[in-house]
Design a protein around this motif. Structure first.
Motif, PDB file in Angstrom:
ATOM      1  N   LYS A  73       0.831  -1.209   0.000  1.00  0.00           N
ATOM      2  CA  LYS A  73       0.000   0.000   0.000  1.00  0.00           C
ATOM      3  C   LYS A  73       0.863   1.255   0.000  1.00  0.00           C
ATOM      4  CE  LYS A  73      -2.761   2.565   3.420  1.00  0.00           C
ATOM      5  NZ  LYS A  73      -3.480   2.460   4.706  1.00  0.00           N
ATOM      6  N   TRP A  74       1.869   1.301   0.859  1.00  0.00           N
ATOM      7  CA  TRP A  74       2.652   2.523   0.989  1.00  0.00           C
ATOM      8  C   TRP A  74       3.690   2.699  -0.109  1.00  0.00           C
ATOM      9  CZ3 TRP A  74       0.734   6.425   3.135  1.00  0.00           C
ATOM     10  CH2 TRP A  74      -0.185   6.270   4.173  1.00  0.00           C
ATOM     11  N   ALA A  75       4.093   1.620  -0.753  1.00  0.00           N
ATOM     12  CA  ALA A  75       4.950   1.772  -1.938  1.00  0.00           C
ATOM     13  C   ALA A  75       4.185   2.531  -3.018  1.00  0.00           C
ATOM     14  CB  ALA A  75       5.395   0.406  -2.453  1.00  0.00           C
ATOM     15  N   TYR A  76       2.922   2.149  -3.203  1.00  0.00           N
ATOM     16  CA  TYR A  76       2.079   2.845  -4.183  1.00  0.00           C
ATOM     17  C   TYR A  76       1.790   4.275  -3.748  1.00  0.00           C
ATOM     18  CZ  TYR A  76      -2.065   4.626  -6.424  1.00  0.00           C
ATOM     19  OH  TYR A  76      -2.937   5.463  -7.064  1.00  0.00           O
ATOM     20  N   TRP A  77       1.318   4.436  -2.513  1.00  0.00           N
ATOM     21  CA  TRP A  77       0.880   5.765  -2.087  1.00  0.00           C
ATOM     22  C   TRP A  77       2.039   6.757  -1.977  1.00  0.00           C
ATOM     23  CZ3 TRP A  77      -3.312   8.337  -2.500  1.00  0.00           C
ATOM     24  CH2 TRP A  77      -4.521   7.667  -2.588  1.00  0.00           C
ATOM     25  N   ALA A  78       3.210   6.288  -1.642  1.00  0.00           N
ATOM     26  CA  ALA A  78       4.365   7.192  -1.590  1.00  0.00           C
ATOM     27  C   ALA A  78       4.621   7.787  -2.969  1.00  0.00           C
ATOM     28  CB  ALA A  78       5.599   6.440  -1.085  1.00  0.00           C
ATOM     29  N   LYS A  79       4.567   6.947  -3.998  1.00  0.00           N
ATOM     30  CA  LYS A  79       4.786   7.442  -5.356  1.00  0.00           C
ATOM     31  C   LYS A  79       3.634   8.332  -5.803  1.00  0.00           C
ATOM     32  CE  LYS A  79       6.896   7.974  -9.202  1.00  0.00           C
ATOM     33  NZ  LYS A  79       8.042   8.919  -9.225  1.00  0.00           N
ATOM     34  N   HIS A  80       2.416   7.951  -5.475  1.00  0.00           N
ATOM     35  CA  HIS A  80       1.235   8.741  -5.836  1.00  0.00           C
ATOM     36  C   HIS A  80       1.324  10.144  -5.218  1.00  0.00           C
ATOM     37  CE1 HIS A  80      -3.323   8.890  -6.555  1.00  0.00           C
ATOM     38  NE2 HIS A  80      -3.048  10.021  -5.918  1.00  0.00           N
ATOM     39  N   ILE A  81       1.630  10.197  -3.929  1.00  0.00           N
ATOM     40  CA  ILE A  81       1.731  11.484  -3.233  1.00  0.00           C
ATOM     41  C   ILE A  81       2.882  12.309  -3.801  1.00  0.00           C
ATOM     42  CG2 ILE A  81       2.292  12.569  -1.020  1.00  0.00           C
ATOM     43  CD1 ILE A  81       0.892  10.098   0.302  1.00  0.00           C
ATOM     44  N   SER A  82       4.019  11.673  -3.980  1.00  0.00           N
ATOM     45  CA  SER A  82       5.203  12.397  -4.448  1.00  0.00           C
ATOM     46  C   SER A  82       4.989  13.007  -5.827  1.00  0.00           C
ATOM     47  CB  SER A  82       6.412  11.450  -4.483  1.00  0.00           C
ATOM     48  OG  SER A  82       7.566  12.133  -4.926  1.00  0.00           O
ATOM     49  N   LEU A  83       4.434  12.226  -6.736  1.00  0.00           N
ATOM     50  CA  LEU A  83       4.230  12.703  -8.106  1.00  0.00           C
ATOM     51  C   LEU A  83       3.303  13.905  -8.147  1.00  0.00           C
ATOM     52  CD1 LEU A  83       4.626  12.253 -11.196  1.00  0.00           C
ATOM     53  CD2 LEU A  83       2.574  10.815 -11.117  1.00  0.00           C
ATOM     54  N   ASN A  84       2.236  13.844  -7.365  1.00  0.00           N
ATOM     55  CA  ASN A  84       1.206  14.876  -7.457  1.00  0.00           C
ATOM     56  C   ASN A  84       1.401  16.046  -6.502  1.00  0.00           C
ATOM     57  OD1 ASN A  84      -0.629  13.637  -9.476  1.00  0.00           O
ATOM     58  ND2 ASN A  84      -0.699  12.008  -7.954  1.00  0.00           N
ATOM     59  N   ARG A  85       2.246  15.862  -5.489  1.00  0.00           N
ATOM     60  CA  ARG A  85       2.461  16.941  -4.519  1.00  0.00           C
ATOM     61  C   ARG A  85       3.899  17.470  -4.504  1.00  0.00           C
ATOM     62  NH1 ARG A  85       3.928  20.498  -2.228  1.00  0.00           N
ATOM     63  NH2 ARG A  85       3.276  21.453  -0.242  1.00  0.00           N
ATOM     64  N   TYR A  86       4.895  16.588  -4.434  1.00  0.00           N
ATOM     65  CA  TYR A  86       6.259  17.045  -4.209  1.00  0.00           C
ATOM     66  C   TYR A  86       7.108  17.167  -5.467  1.00  0.00           C
ATOM     67  CZ  TYR A  86       4.973  16.065   0.611  1.00  0.00           C
ATOM     68  OH  TYR A  86       4.330  16.051   1.824  1.00  0.00           O
ATOM     69  N   GLU A  87       6.737  16.492  -6.530  1.00  0.00           N
ATOM     70  CA  GLU A  87       7.561  16.526  -7.745  1.00  0.00           C
ATOM     71  C   GLU A  87       7.087  17.569  -8.754  1.00  0.00           C
ATOM     72  OE1 GLU A  87       8.109  12.587  -9.482  1.00  0.00           O
ATOM     73  OE2 GLU A  87       7.966  11.678  -7.484  1.00  0.00           O
ATOM     74  N   ILE A  88       6.079  18.348  -8.417  1.00  0.00           N
ATOM     75  CA  ILE A  88       5.536  19.321  -9.358  1.00  0.00           C
ATOM     76  C   ILE A  88       5.434  20.687  -8.689  1.00  0.00           C
ATOM     77  CG2 ILE A  88       3.150  18.682  -8.778  1.00  0.00           C
ATOM     78  CD1 ILE A  88       2.463  19.292 -11.738  1.00  0.00           C
ATOM     79  N   ASP A  89       5.923  21.708  -9.382  1.00  0.00           N
ATOM     80  CA  ASP A  89       5.841  23.071  -8.871  1.00  0.00           C
ATOM     81  C   ASP A  89       4.471  23.661  -9.191  1.00  0.00           C
ATOM     82  OD1 ASP A  89       8.477  23.069  -7.902  1.00  0.00           O
ATOM     83  OD2 ASP A  89       9.271  23.609  -9.875  1.00  0.00           O
ATOM     84  N   ALA A  90       4.277  24.903  -8.796  1.00  0.00           N
ATOM     85  CA  ALA A  90       3.045  25.604  -9.147  1.00  0.00           C
ATOM     86  C   ALA A  90       2.901  25.626 -10.666  1.00  0.00           C
ATOM     87  CB  ALA A  90       3.072  27.019  -8.603  1.00  0.00           C
TER      88      ALA A  90
END
Length: 281
Positions: A73-90
């Motif tokens: 679960k957390w392998a998936y969600w870590a990537k999901h969160i990172s891609l949509n929140r931490y890897e993208i600027d405004a």
């Protein structure tokens, strides 16, 4: 540019210029228009191992997958969160929206959870992310109302993911009840509304009360019918009950609205970025 489009642009611009208040309502279609898409190349480029292992087809449906273990679960969600929140600027669209309303008396209510509004310059006390925030974890059963910032943990989970699993020692447990943790997203009755959530809710209600009966633009951005009771229907109802209101709806798939509001609604099915660019001119 068609006459119809020109007329709509001019009508929306005039409504914004004359408005004493502006209420922005952001839905999933807004983030998709900004480039934060949940399917297609962006999905396949980033989730190859998960697609191969689980047969995932997009980020929306995969977020409901019943993983057998917390490590998966957390392998998936870590990537999901990172891609949509931490890897993208405004994104440009969100930054343009800020430029469009920054000199107005405005407020934002959004069902999106990737913090694009605040990244783009909107002050946190002007934004109500009513459905949660990718930045935080919560107790899976909501046993207490504290949220836990997750950026460093998410990065470590991704760095140590092997075969779509994280190491067991990275699985987080609730510090109060000892149960599992979850992402702070409204998906069931256990969604945690912390002190900040209630403060945002109060600020939103104050804005609604202050702007009642005044010249206001309700600007609905990419809001569909998954949760219409949060933005879409209230915006329609408030438009109906205010003779000085204009509803500006930007929605490629669902531009239709209440017949009673037809004369007070300006709807666009055209590219959202193009419309916002024209409104800024």
């Amino acid at each position: 540019m068609s006459v119809s489009y020109q007329t709509r642009i001019e009508g929306a611009k005039k409504a914004l210029e004359d408005a004493e208040y502006v209420l922005l309502g952001g839905g999933a279609g807004l983030s998709a228009a900004a480039g934060i898409t949940y399917s297609g190349k962006r999905f396949t480029d980033n989730f190859g191992p998960f697609i191969e292992k689980y047969g995932f087809t997009d980020l929306y449906t995969s977020s409901f997958y019943p993983f057998k273990t917390e490590e998966e679960k957390w392998a998936y969600w870590a990537k999901h969160i990172s891609l949509n929140r931490y890897e993208i600027d405004a994104t440009k669209l969100y930054m343009d929206l800020f430029q469009l309303v920054k000199d107005k008396n405005y407020f934002v209510i959004s069902t999106n959870v990737e913090s694009q509004f605040t990244k783009a310059g909107f002050p946190p006390d002007k934004v109500f992310e009513i459905q949660g925030d990718y930045n935080f974890l919560q107790c899976e059963t909501g046993c207490h109302d504290k949220l836990y910032y997750n950026e460093s943990l998410v990065k470590e989970m991704i760095d140590k993911t092997v075969d779509c699993k994280i190491p067991s020692n990275l699985v987080q447990k609730c510090p109060v009840c000892g149960g599992n943790m979850d992402v702070n997203l409204r998906k069931n009755q256990y969604f945690v509304q912390d002190e900040k959530w209630y403060e945002s809710d109060k600020l939103y209600k104050n804005f609604l009360q202050e702007s009642k009966g005044k010249k206001i633009v309700y600007m609905e951005l990419g809001v569909g019918f998954n949760t219409p009771g949060i933005i879409r229907y209230p915006f329609e109802q408030m438009t109906y009950h205010n003779d000085h209101a204009t509803l500006v709806r930007l929605n490629k798939e669902h531009p239709e609205g209440f017949e009673e509001n037809e004369e007070k609604t300006v709807a666009f099915t055209e590219d959202m970025q193009d419309v916002v660019t024209f409104l800024m001119q």
